[in-house]
Scaffold this active site. Structure first.
Site, PDB file in Angstrom:
ATOM      1  N   THR A   4     -33.282 -13.115 -24.567  1.00 51.80           N
ATOM      2  CA  THR A   4     -34.709 -12.862 -24.807  1.00 51.80           C
ATOM      3  C   THR A   4     -34.918 -12.478 -26.275  1.00 51.80           C
ATOM      4  O   THR A   4     -34.052 -11.827 -26.870  1.00 51.80           O
ATOM      5  CB  THR A   4     -35.180 -11.726 -23.880  1.00 51.80           C
ATOM      6  OG1 THR A   4     -35.004 -12.164 -22.531  1.00 51.80           O
ATOM      7  CG2 THR A   4     -36.653 -11.389 -24.094  1.00 51.80           C
ATOM      8  N   GLY A   5     -36.081 -12.850 -26.807  1.00 44.85           N
ATOM      9  CA  GLY A   5     -36.386 -12.523 -28.202  1.00 44.85           C
ATOM     10  C   GLY A   5     -36.606 -13.802 -28.992  1.00 44.85           C
ATOM     11  O   GLY A   5     -36.487 -14.908 -28.453  1.00 44.85           O
ATOM     12  N   GLY A  30     -37.077  -6.371 -27.791  1.00 43.53           N
ATOM     13  CA  GLY A  30     -38.052  -7.189 -27.062  1.00 43.53           C
ATOM     14  C   GLY A  30     -38.340  -6.657 -25.667  1.00 43.53           C
ATOM     15  O   GLY A  30     -39.061  -7.292 -24.895  1.00 43.53           O
ATOM     16  N   GLU A  43     -31.261  -7.912 -19.554  1.00 41.98           N
ATOM     17  CA  GLU A  43     -30.249  -8.460 -20.470  1.00 41.98           C
ATOM     18  C   GLU A  43     -28.869  -7.896 -20.137  1.00 41.98           C
ATOM     19  O   GLU A  43     -27.872  -8.637 -20.136  1.00 41.98           O
ATOM     20  CB  GLU A  43     -30.610  -8.105 -21.919  1.00 41.98           C
ATOM     21  CG  GLU A  43     -31.793  -8.909 -22.438  1.00 41.98           C
ATOM     22  CD  GLU A  43     -32.280  -8.474 -23.802  1.00 41.98           C
ATOM     23  OE1 GLU A  43     -32.992  -9.256 -24.430  1.00 41.98           O
ATOM     24  OE2 GLU A  43     -31.958  -7.355 -24.228  1.00 41.98           O
ATOM     25  N   ASP A  58     -27.425 -14.417 -26.413  1.00 37.50           N
ATOM     26  CA  ASP A  58     -28.599 -13.581 -26.642  1.00 37.50           C
ATOM     27  C   ASP A  58     -28.554 -12.972 -28.043  1.00 37.50           C
ATOM     28  O   ASP A  58     -27.488 -12.848 -28.651  1.00 37.50           O
ATOM     29  CB  ASP A  58     -28.651 -12.464 -25.581  1.00 37.50           C
ATOM     30  CG  ASP A  58     -30.009 -11.777 -25.516  1.00 37.50           C
ATOM     31  OD1 ASP A  58     -30.939 -12.190 -26.239  1.00 37.50           O
ATOM     32  OD2 ASP A  58     -30.142 -10.820 -24.723  1.00 37.50           O
TER      33      ASP A  58
HETATM   34  C1  5RP Z   1     -34.803  -8.289 -26.552  1.00 33.56           C
HETATM   35  C2  5RP Z   1     -33.596  -8.188 -27.390  1.00 33.56           C
HETATM   36  C3  5RP Z   1     -33.462  -9.174 -28.501  1.00 33.56           C
HETATM   37  O1  5RP Z   1     -32.295  -9.891 -28.343  1.00 33.56           O
HETATM   38  C4  5RP Z   1     -33.463  -8.431 -29.796  1.00 33.56           C
HETATM   39  O2  5RP Z   1     -34.640  -7.626 -29.849  1.00 33.56           O
HETATM   40  C5  5RP Z   1     -33.430  -9.370 -30.982  1.00 33.56           C
HETATM   41  O3  5RP Z   1     -34.625 -10.062 -31.037  1.00 33.56           O
HETATM   42  P1  5RP Z   1     -34.942 -11.163 -32.122  1.00 33.56           P
HETATM   43  O4  5RP Z   1     -34.057 -12.322 -31.850  1.00 33.56           O
HETATM   44  O5  5RP Z   1     -36.402 -11.461 -31.889  1.00 33.56           O
HETATM   45  O6  5RP Z   1     -34.711 -10.562 -33.479  1.00 33.56           O
HETATM   46  O7  5RP Z   1     -32.725  -7.386 -27.209  1.00 33.56           O
HETATM   47  O8  5RP Z   1     -34.885  -7.244 -25.627  1.00 33.56           O
END
Ligand code: 5RP
Length: 226
Positions: free
Chosen positions: A28-29, A100, A106, A84
């Site tokens: 996610t993200g 996120g 996750e 991820d």
């Molecule tokens: C979501 C997460 C994401 O992997 C983390 O916040 C990184 O996000 P991004 O790829 O938008 O920088 O842990 O819960």
């Protein structure tokens, strides 16, 4: 290279770690979103046959919209690989995740995978965890109690809100307290201290979980091991 270009580069590289017939965990993200887009394109173009489980409703819906086969852990309890992003990547591949808001799912999906691969741009690499606020997912009823305990631990919790001021809710309908720690000197102790608080569902410290990190920057994609 911009941060978005680095995210796209690492997303493309991560697709190479997915083979025909695999069960794949989708993160996610924004980086994971790019990975899902790239993977979806390969499924379509090359007829890659994979089954997926997503770590958030958003990633589930995105993968579905791209025509991917997305199911649940009940149907697919063991995954070959989970890919991820992360908010911080420290030595040993100690991570902070949950920026996120998907940290609980996750961690569940990551722990269901034989191999967890982190995809990030080089701005995420740090010497010590903690500059990025540590997310802690909390059962609604326990909020005041958990807030007090985290404050006593010196972790400076702040309730996550949407830009319109309403309280942020996770996919599991819980609250998130973002802990402005500054520097986490002993992540194992912090993880244990936070976990011991009744009402905490999960925290964003992912320790001894990732097997590999793909880090994109001006020098291309580097591979970091724990
Ligand atoms: C979501 C997460 C994401 O992997 C983390 O916040 C990184 O996000 P991004 O790829 O938008 O920088 O842990 O819960």
């Amino acid at each position: 290279m911009t941060q978005d270009e680095a995210k796209r580069l690492v997303a493309r590289r991560a697709v190479q770690f997915v083979e025909d017939g695999m069960a794949v965990g989708l993160g996610t993200g924004t980086t994971s979103r790019m990975f899902i887009e790239e993977l979806g394109a390969k499924v379509k173009a090359a007829g890659l046959k994979i089954r997926c489980v997503a770590s958030s409703d958003a990633s589930h819906d995105l993968a579905k919209s791209l025509g991917m086969d997305v199911t649940t852990l009940a149907e697919l309890p063991t995954l070959d690989v989970y890919i991820d992003g992360a908010d911080e990547v420290a030595p040993g591949l100690a991570l902070i995740k949950g920026g996120g808001g998907a940290l609980l799912r996750e961690k569940i999906v990551a722990s269901s995978a034989k191999r967890f691969i982190v995809v990030a741009d080089s701005t995420k690499v740090v010497e010590h965890l903690g500059k990025f606020p540590l997310p802690v997912e909390v059962v609604k009823m326990a909020l005041p109690k958990v807030q007090t305990k985290l404050t006593e631990l010196g972790l400076k919790p702040q309730l996550r809100k949407y830009p319109d001021g309403s309280i942020y809710l996770t996919d599991e309908n819980n609250y998130i307290l973002d802990c402005h720690v500054g520097m986490i000197t002993d992540p194992v102790k912090t993880a244990a201290d936070v976990r011991a608080i009744i009402g905490v569902v999960e925290h964003g410290l992912f320790l001894h979980m990732a097997a590999l990190a793909l880090i994109a920057g001006d020098d291309g994609v580097l591979e970091l091991q724990p």
